[in-house]
Design a protein around this motif. Structure first.
Motif, short mmCIF file in Angstrom:
data_model
loop_
_atom_site.label_atom_id
_atom_site.label_comp_id
_atom_site.label_asym_id
_atom_site.label_seq_id
_atom_site.Cartn_x
_atom_site.Cartn_y
_atom_site.Cartn_z
N LEU A 11 0.94 -1.10 0.08
CA LEU A 11 -0.10 0.17 0.13
C LEU A 11 0.80 1.28 0.20
CD1 LEU A 11 -2.83 1.30 -0.13
CD2 LEU A 11 -3.07 0.85 2.42
N ILE A 12 1.90 1.10 0.69
CA ILE A 12 2.86 2.23 0.57
C ILE A 12 3.08 2.70 -0.74
CG2 ILE A 12 5.30 3.13 1.30
CD1 ILE A 12 4.83 1.47 3.88
N HIS A 13 3.80 1.55 -1.50
CA HIS A 13 4.06 1.90 -2.97
C HIS A 13 2.90 2.27 -3.79
CE1 HIS A 13 8.20 0.18 -2.94
NE2 HIS A 13 7.86 -0.34 -1.83
N ASP A 18 1.13 6.63 -6.69
CA ASP A 18 -0.22 7.53 -6.96
C ASP A 18 0.22 9.26 -6.98
OD1 ASP A 18 -1.66 5.55 -7.95
OD2 ASP A 18 -2.85 5.41 -6.12
N ILE A 19 0.64 9.33 -5.56
CA ILE A 19 1.11 10.87 -5.37
C ILE A 19 2.30 11.52 -6.04
CG2 ILE A 19 2.15 12.24 -3.57
CD1 ILE A 19 0.65 10.57 -1.33
N VAL A 20 3.46 10.53 -6.30
CA VAL A 20 4.49 11.17 -7.15
C VAL A 20 4.10 11.03 -8.70
CG1 VAL A 20 6.74 10.52 -7.80
CG2 VAL A 20 6.20 10.12 -5.37
N GLN A 21 3.22 10.25 -9.20
CA GLN A 21 2.70 10.31 -10.54
C GLN A 21 1.63 11.07 -10.94
OE1 GLN A 21 2.99 6.28 -11.82
NE2 GLN A 21 5.08 5.80 -11.41
N GLY A 22 1.26 11.87 -9.97
CA GLY A 22 0.42 13.07 -10.44
C GLY A 22 -0.90 12.75 -9.98
N ALA A 23 -1.52 11.58 -9.51
CA ALA A 23 -2.93 11.25 -9.23
C ALA A 23 -3.56 12.24 -8.07
CB ALA A 23 -3.08 9.76 -8.59
N HIS A 24 -2.55 12.87 -7.48
CA HIS A 24 -2.87 13.94 -6.35
C HIS A 24 -1.93 15.00 -6.76
CE1 HIS A 24 -5.56 11.03 -4.24
NE2 HIS A 24 -4.71 10.39 -4.23
N ALA A 25 -2.35 16.30 -6.86
CA ALA A 25 -1.63 17.25 -7.19
C ALA A 25 -0.78 17.91 -6.11
CB ALA A 25 -2.43 18.58 -7.66
N PRO A 26 0.51 18.12 -6.11
CA PRO A 26 1.19 18.72 -5.12
C PRO A 26 0.45 20.24 -4.61
CG PRO A 26 2.89 18.15 -6.98
CD PRO A 26 1.26 18.18 -7.32
N GLY A 27 0.44 20.05 -3.24
CA GLY A 27 -0.25 21.13 -2.65
C GLY A 27 -1.83 20.91 -2.23
N SER A 28 -2.27 19.89 -2.89
CA SER A 28 -3.68 19.63 -2.72
C SER A 28 -4.05 18.95 -1.60
CB SER A 28 -4.43 18.80 -4.08
OG SER A 28 -3.81 17.63 -4.03
N ALA A 81 14.97 6.03 -2.12
CA ALA A 81 15.08 5.27 -3.32
C ALA A 81 13.69 5.01 -3.68
CB ALA A 81 15.69 3.74 -2.89
N ASP A 82 12.71 4.99 -2.87
CA ASP A 82 11.38 4.61 -3.47
C ASP A 82 10.71 6.01 -4.28
OD1 ASP A 82 11.06 2.25 -2.30
OD2 ASP A 82 10.24 3.02 -0.51
N VAL A 83 11.03 7.12 -3.57
CA VAL A 83 10.50 8.25 -4.42
C VAL A 83 11.10 8.47 -5.72
CG1 VAL A 83 10.55 10.83 -4.16
CG2 VAL A 83 10.09 9.41 -2.19
N ALA A 87 9.42 8.37 -9.23
CA ALA A 87 9.37 9.65 -9.93
C ALA A 87 9.80 9.43 -11.46
CB ALA A 87 10.37 10.60 -9.35
N LEU A 88 10.57 8.42 -11.73
CA LEU A 88 11.35 8.08 -13.06
C LEU A 88 10.65 6.69 -13.63
CD1 LEU A 88 14.91 8.90 -12.03
CD2 LEU A 88 13.33 10.22 -13.32
N GLU A 89 9.57 6.34 -12.88
CA GLU A 89 9.29 4.93 -13.31
C GLU A 89 8.48 4.82 -14.70
OE1 GLU A 89 5.83 3.00 -11.22
OE2 GLU A 89 7.45 1.58 -10.84
N ASN A 90 7.64 5.96 -15.01
CA ASN A 90 6.99 6.06 -16.39
C ASN A 90 7.54 6.92 -17.52
OD1 ASN A 90 5.27 3.99 -15.71
ND2 ASN A 90 3.86 5.50 -14.46
N ALA A 91 8.28 7.85 -17.09
CA ALA A 91 8.89 9.01 -17.95
C ALA A 91 10.09 9.68 -17.44
CB ALA A 91 7.76 10.05 -18.30
N ASP A 92 10.85 9.90 -18.56
CA ASP A 92 12.07 10.97 -18.01
C ASP A 92 11.53 12.17 -17.66
OD1 ASP A 92 13.84 8.52 -18.93
OD2 ASP A 92 14.21 9.80 -20.74
N ASP A 93 12.48 12.42 -16.57
CA ASP A 93 12.35 13.90 -15.97
C ASP A 93 13.59 14.51 -16.10
OD1 ASP A 93 11.96 16.11 -14.42
OD2 ASP A 93 10.71 15.13 -12.73
N PRO A 94 13.98 15.06 -17.33
CA PRO A 94 15.21 15.78 -17.45
C PRO A 94 15.82 16.70 -16.26
CG PRO A 94 13.93 15.89 -19.59
CD PRO A 94 12.90 15.48 -18.37
N ILE A 95 14.94 17.57 -15.52
CA ILE A 95 15.31 18.33 -14.58
C ILE A 95 15.76 17.36 -13.38
CG2 ILE A 95 14.72 20.10 -12.86
CD1 ILE A 95 12.60 21.34 -15.22
#
Length: 235
Positions: A11-13, A18-28, A81-83, A87-95
């Motif tokens: 469940l942690i994963h 879900d959070i890191v990949q955008g299901a819940h927007a930062p700050g929401s 390591a989990d974060v 963050a990088l699981e589904n797409a590159d994040d160049p920044i």
């Protein structure tokens, strides 16, 4: 992962991803605890443990009397390591990748210099053993990555700086996250990688801190080049 995860770990994963990949927007604001239990089909006790863990990863801010909120991205623990994986699981994040490589370029050359100054015979055995693991697994991606990470962990241990040694997991997480975006299986590249690591080991073994530092910086610069990242210190 090789080990079987508990329900709480799964469940942690799931929630963290879900959070890191955008299901819940930062700050929401996140759903209520009861709604989260329903969504993830779990008990309040399990959900509270999950929230506690994700708060330590700085993904969730649990505000008393106000509820749960997603932390801003700039506050997430990218040395976890989990974060990094999420963050990088589904797409590159160049920044993010550029930031990771910049951090490596800052700390790894100094670590190599200190290792060359301080490594004991036992340290050298550990570094060489990991290097041999790399040489033996040039065609096995995962085994090669683990040996590569073990090589750098052994160099961290050889600094005999207990604060740096406590950063070993974070440094390994950085390397693991970058690996998927810079790994090349071509024989010429693999031969160069093995030579770079062998030469660095030789400089540590020969107690040449200046060249060890230069070699480590060169390795990071070439990693940056493969990721199409421009480092200020890159040639």
């Amino acid at each position: 992962m090789s080990t079987k995860l508990t329900k709480t770990e799964r469940l942690i994963h799931a929630f963290g991803r879900d959070i890191v990949q955008g299901a819940h927007a930062p700050g929401s604001a996140l759903p209520s605890e009861a709604d989260l239990c329903q969504k993830y089909d779990t008990s309040r006790n399990v959900m509270r443990e999950v929230i506690k863990v994700l708060a330590t990863k700085r993904l969730i801010d649990a505000q008393r009397y106000r509820g749960l909120f997603v932390m801003p991205r700039t506050q997430w623990n990218y040395l976890d390591a989990d974060v990094l994986e999420w963050a990088l699981e589904n797409a590159d994040d160049p920044i993010l990748i550029a930031s990771l490589i910049e951090v490596r370029s800052l700390i790894e050359p100094a670590i190599s210099r200190w290792a060359a100054e301080r490594a004991t015979a036992l340290d050298l055995v550990a570094i060489e053993e990991a290097l041999n693991g790399m040489k033996a697994n040039t065609t096995r991606r995962e085994a090669f990555m683990e040996a590569d990470i073990a090589f750098h962990r052994a160099i961290v241990a050889a600094t005999h700086n207990f604060v740096i040694q406590q950063l070993a997991d974070a440094i390994s997480a950085l390397q693991r996250a970058i690996f998927d975006h810079t790994y090349l299986a071509e024989p010429d590249h693999m031969a160069l990688t093995i030579k770079e690591h062998s030469d660095l080991f030789d400089m540590i073994r020969m107690k040449n801190p200046v060249v060890a530092e230069e070699m480590a910086q060169g390795m990071i610069s070439r990693t940056a080049s493969r990721a199409h990242i421009k480092l200020d210190s890159a040639a």
